[in-house]
Design an enzyme around this catalytic site. Sequence first.
Site, PDB file in Angstrom:
ATOM      1  N   ASP A 174       0.853  -1.203   0.000  1.00 26.66           N
ATOM      2  CA  ASP A 174       0.000   0.000   0.000  1.00 26.66           C
ATOM      3  C   ASP A 174       0.877   1.237   0.000  1.00 26.66           C
ATOM      4  OD1 ASP A 174      -3.282   0.254   0.853  1.00 26.66           O
ATOM      5  OD2 ASP A 174      -2.081   2.075   0.684  1.00 26.66           O
ATOM      6  N   VAL A 207       1.970   0.618  -7.257  1.00 22.33           N
ATOM      7  CA  VAL A 207       1.804  -0.417  -8.283  1.00 22.33           C
ATOM      8  C   VAL A 207       1.851   0.166  -9.689  1.00 22.33           C
ATOM      9  CG1 VAL A 207       0.455  -1.953  -6.807  1.00 22.33           C
ATOM     10  CG2 VAL A 207      -0.742  -0.231  -8.206  1.00 22.33           C
ATOM     11  N   ASN A 267      -5.812  -5.033  -6.208  1.00 21.43           N
ATOM     12  CA  ASN A 267      -6.919  -4.375  -5.501  1.00 21.43           C
ATOM     13  C   ASN A 267      -6.703  -2.864  -5.335  1.00 21.43           C
ATOM     14  OD1 ASN A 267      -9.115  -4.387  -3.157  1.00 21.43           O
ATOM     15  ND2 ASN A 267      -7.254  -3.499  -2.285  1.00 21.43           N
ATOM     16  N   TYR A 297     -12.705   6.013 -14.118  1.00 21.79           N
ATOM     17  CA  TYR A 297     -12.785   4.795 -13.295  1.00 21.79           C
ATOM     18  C   TYR A 297     -13.465   3.655 -14.056  1.00 21.79           C
ATOM     19  CZ  TYR A 297     -13.924   2.079  -9.040  1.00 21.79           C
ATOM     20  OH  TYR A 297     -14.056   1.103  -8.084  1.00 21.79           O
ATOM     21  N   ALA A 345     -13.718   3.258 -17.277  1.00 22.50           N
ATOM     22  CA  ALA A 345     -12.850   2.801 -18.376  1.00 22.50           C
ATOM     23  C   ALA A 345     -11.754   1.887 -17.831  1.00 22.50           C
ATOM     24  CB  ALA A 345     -12.238   3.997 -19.095  1.00 22.50           C
ATOM     25  N   ALA A 346     -11.166   2.274 -16.698  1.00 24.21           N
ATOM     26  CA  ALA A 346     -10.097   1.459 -16.100  1.00 24.21           C
ATOM     27  C   ALA A 346     -10.633   0.100 -15.674  1.00 24.21           C
ATOM     28  CB  ALA A 346      -9.504   2.190 -14.892  1.00 24.21           C
ATOM     29  N   LYS A 347     -11.797   0.099 -15.044  1.00 26.02           N
ATOM     30  CA  LYS A 347     -12.341  -1.160 -14.522  1.00 26.02           C
ATOM     31  C   LYS A 347     -12.790  -2.088 -15.650  1.00 26.02           C
ATOM     32  CE  LYS A 347     -11.891  -0.705 -10.048  1.00 26.02           C
ATOM     33  NZ  LYS A 347     -10.755  -1.420  -9.401  1.00 26.02           N
ATOM     34  N   ALA A 368     -18.724  -2.592  -1.259  1.00 26.70           N
ATOM     35  CA  ALA A 368     -18.432  -2.712   0.171  1.00 26.70           C
ATOM     36  C   ALA A 368     -18.364  -1.322   0.780  1.00 26.70           C
ATOM     37  CB  ALA A 368     -17.105  -3.438   0.391  1.00 26.70           C
ATOM     38  N   ARG A 383     -13.687   3.449   3.056  1.00 27.18           N
ATOM     39  CA  ARG A 383     -13.505   4.908   2.997  1.00 27.18           C
ATOM     40  C   ARG A 383     -13.815   5.432   1.590  1.00 27.18           C
ATOM     41  NH1 ARG A 383      -7.029   6.388   2.379  1.00 27.18           N
ATOM     42  NH2 ARG A 383      -6.892   5.501   0.306  1.00 27.18           N
TER      43      ARG A 383
HETATM   44  N1  NAD Z   1     -15.696  -0.316  -1.912  1.00 28.32           N
HETATM   45  C1  NAD Z   1     -16.448  -0.587  -2.974  1.00 28.32           C
HETATM   46  O1  NAD Z   1     -17.718  -0.580  -2.927  1.00 28.32           O
HETATM   47  C2  NAD Z   1     -15.817  -0.928  -4.271  1.00 28.32           C
HETATM   48  C3  NAD Z   1     -16.654  -1.176  -5.374  1.00 28.32           C
HETATM   49  C4  NAD Z   1     -16.079  -1.546  -6.577  1.00 28.32           C
HETATM   50  C5  NAD Z   1     -14.706  -1.647  -6.676  1.00 28.32           C
HETATM   51  N2  NAD Z   1     -13.920  -1.365  -5.597  1.00 28.32           N
HETATM   52  C6  NAD Z   1     -12.484  -1.468  -5.765  1.00 28.32           C
HETATM   53  O2  NAD Z   1     -11.937  -2.203  -4.697  1.00 28.32           O
HETATM   54  C7  NAD Z   1     -10.584  -1.818  -4.489  1.00 28.32           C
HETATM   55  C8  NAD Z   1     -10.353  -1.492  -3.028  1.00 28.32           C
HETATM   56  O3  NAD Z   1     -11.096  -0.330  -2.700  1.00 28.32           O
HETATM   57  P1  NAD Z   1     -11.587   0.033  -1.223  1.00 28.32           P
HETATM   58  O4  NAD Z   1     -13.043   0.290  -1.325  1.00 28.32           O
HETATM   59  O5  NAD Z   1     -11.082  -0.956  -0.250  1.00 28.32           O
HETATM   60  O6  NAD Z   1     -10.903   1.469  -1.014  1.00 28.32           O
HETATM   61  P2  NAD Z   1      -9.610   1.935  -0.172  1.00 28.32           P
HETATM   62  O7  NAD Z   1      -9.381   3.343  -0.532  1.00 28.32           O
HETATM   63  O8  NAD Z   1      -9.812   1.597   1.263  1.00 28.32           O
HETATM   64  O9  NAD Z   1      -8.457   0.981  -0.714  1.00 28.32           O
HETATM   65  C9  NAD Z   1      -7.639   1.267  -1.813  1.00 28.32           C
HETATM   66  C10 NAD Z   1      -6.204   1.182  -1.357  1.00 28.32           C
HETATM   67  O10 NAD Z   1      -5.340   1.275  -2.497  1.00 28.32           O
HETATM   68  C11 NAD Z   1      -4.199   2.007  -2.099  1.00 28.32           C
HETATM   69  N3  NAD Z   1      -3.509   2.573  -3.273  1.00 28.32           N
HETATM   70  C12 NAD Z   1      -3.919   3.606  -4.048  1.00 28.32           C
HETATM   71  N4  NAD Z   1      -3.014   3.846  -5.019  1.00 28.32           N
HETATM   72  C13 NAD Z   1      -2.016   2.930  -4.870  1.00 28.32           C
HETATM   73  C14 NAD Z   1      -0.818   2.659  -5.573  1.00 28.32           C
HETATM   74  N5  NAD Z   1      -0.463   3.395  -6.647  1.00 28.32           N
HETATM   75  N6  NAD Z   1      -0.038   1.639  -5.150  1.00 28.32           N
HETATM   76  C15 NAD Z   1      -0.383   0.899  -4.064  1.00 28.32           C
HETATM   77  N7  NAD Z   1      -1.508   1.132  -3.343  1.00 28.32           N
HETATM   78  C16 NAD Z   1      -2.318   2.116  -3.741  1.00 28.32           C
HETATM   79  C17 NAD Z   1      -4.754   3.081  -1.185  1.00 28.32           C
HETATM   80  O11 NAD Z   1      -3.747   3.666  -0.358  1.00 28.32           O
HETATM   81  C18 NAD Z   1      -5.825   2.314  -0.409  1.00 28.32           C
HETATM   82  O12 NAD Z   1      -5.331   1.768   0.812  1.00 28.32           O
HETATM   83  C19 NAD Z   1     -10.343  -0.654  -5.454  1.00 28.32           C
HETATM   84  O13 NAD Z   1      -9.740  -1.131  -6.632  1.00 28.32           O
HETATM   85  C20 NAD Z   1     -11.744  -0.163  -5.740  1.00 28.32           C
HETATM   86  O14 NAD Z   1     -11.818   0.538  -6.970  1.00 28.32           O
HETATM   87  C21 NAD Z   1     -14.438  -1.012  -4.407  1.00 28.32           C
END
Ligand code: NAD
Length: 308
Positions: free
Chosen positions: A39, A75, A101, A166, A168-170, A198, A201
């Site tokens: 992270d 990443v 993730n 977002y 487009a990336a996904k 989920a 934050r």
């Molecule tokens: N929470 C949801 O409802 C939801 C829905 C669809 C998709 N997602 C996807 O799930 C994943 C996790 O999201 P989340 O909801 O836990 O949010 P989150 O913000 O808690 O987690 C994302 C984490 O990625 C880290 N991060 C960001 N850029 C980075 C980088 N360049 N290198 C390494 N780490 C990096 C951040 O510091 C953070 O801890 C994401 O890809 C998000 O797009 C989440």
Amino acid sequence: MSEKRFDGRVAVITGAGGGLGFEHARLFASRGAHVVINDIGGSVTGDGSDRGAAQRAADEIIALGGSAVADANSVSTPAGAAELIETALEAFGGVDIVVNNAGILRDKSLLKVKPNDFRAVLDVHLLGTFLVTQAAFGHMRAKGYGRFVNTASPAGLYGNFGQANYSAAKAGIVGLTRTVSIEGAKFGISANAISPAAHTRMTENLLGQLFDGASADVLDAAKVSPVVAWLSHEDTDVTGQVFGTAGGLVTKVFIAETKGIFEANPTIENIAAREAEILDEQGYLVPEDVGASMAPLLEHYASNVGQL
Ligand SMILES: NC(=O)c1ccc[n+]([C@@H]2O[C@H](COP(=O)([O-])OP(=O)(O)OC[C@H]3O[C@@H](n4cnc5c(N)ncnc54)[C@H](O)[C@@H]3O)[C@@H](O)[C@H]2O)c1
């Protein structure tokens, strides 16, 4: 039901300092895996960084009796992704599982999104998934075993207002996952994607009002992690698929083509006249690959060859 374990397996989880990634890491570690907690420790928008974020998460897992190391690389750079996989090799001697993730958000409606904000989001989600996957793939291929679970999103599958970058990336992650699945198949490497929801934050402002304000419980991130772990287990042969998962609901998402129409000599007019048939979803096909998607045309060609 015997317990699904990951003893001796090495799982790299990106963006695992909090949210979904941390829950995945905690579950893997509780079932015996060595986990690499990556992270960068930035904000939801990807600003700033905190090298301590990954370490604090790893310490928490170690305090729970798990085996974990921290990695604070981004990443989204080739060097960062390569160092992350090196961390796994140095600490635990290999890499069996990668959960891509890490993610950020820079939501803006289409006319307001700046190229930099578009690129920044693609860099973390799509380029980051590619770079970490590429860095791990060769090690998995040499070993004849690997599991990738990539994180897509409902926004990538269905689109969402204000999320051009977002979504487009996904959506890109879905295509990438299917190609990794095809290229990995003969080396014992699987690749699947999840489309989660989920309360984290990232989403508390969006989802916080749902379920009479109980979204933190209903959409607990820990309810997504068993799906990730199932797809990462050696017993699971499923590959190239996308699974919707939120609050305990688990579904398969698939891409389908309608039976459509065939016109040996298509014109604007004869296509427009058959619009309803093109859109009619009855009898749809779910092609497994590009070849299967071409099969209907080959059939039409075979039965109409005289006219072509
Ligand atoms: N929470 C949801 O409802 C939801 C829905 C669809 C998709 N997602 C996807 O799930 C994943 C996790 O999201 P989340 O909801 O836990 O949010 P989150 O913000 O808690 O987690 C994302 C984490 O990625 C880290 N991060 C960001 N850029 C980075 C980088 N360049 N290198 C390494 N780490 C990096 C951040 O510091 C953070 O801890 C994401 O890809 C998000 O797009 C989440």
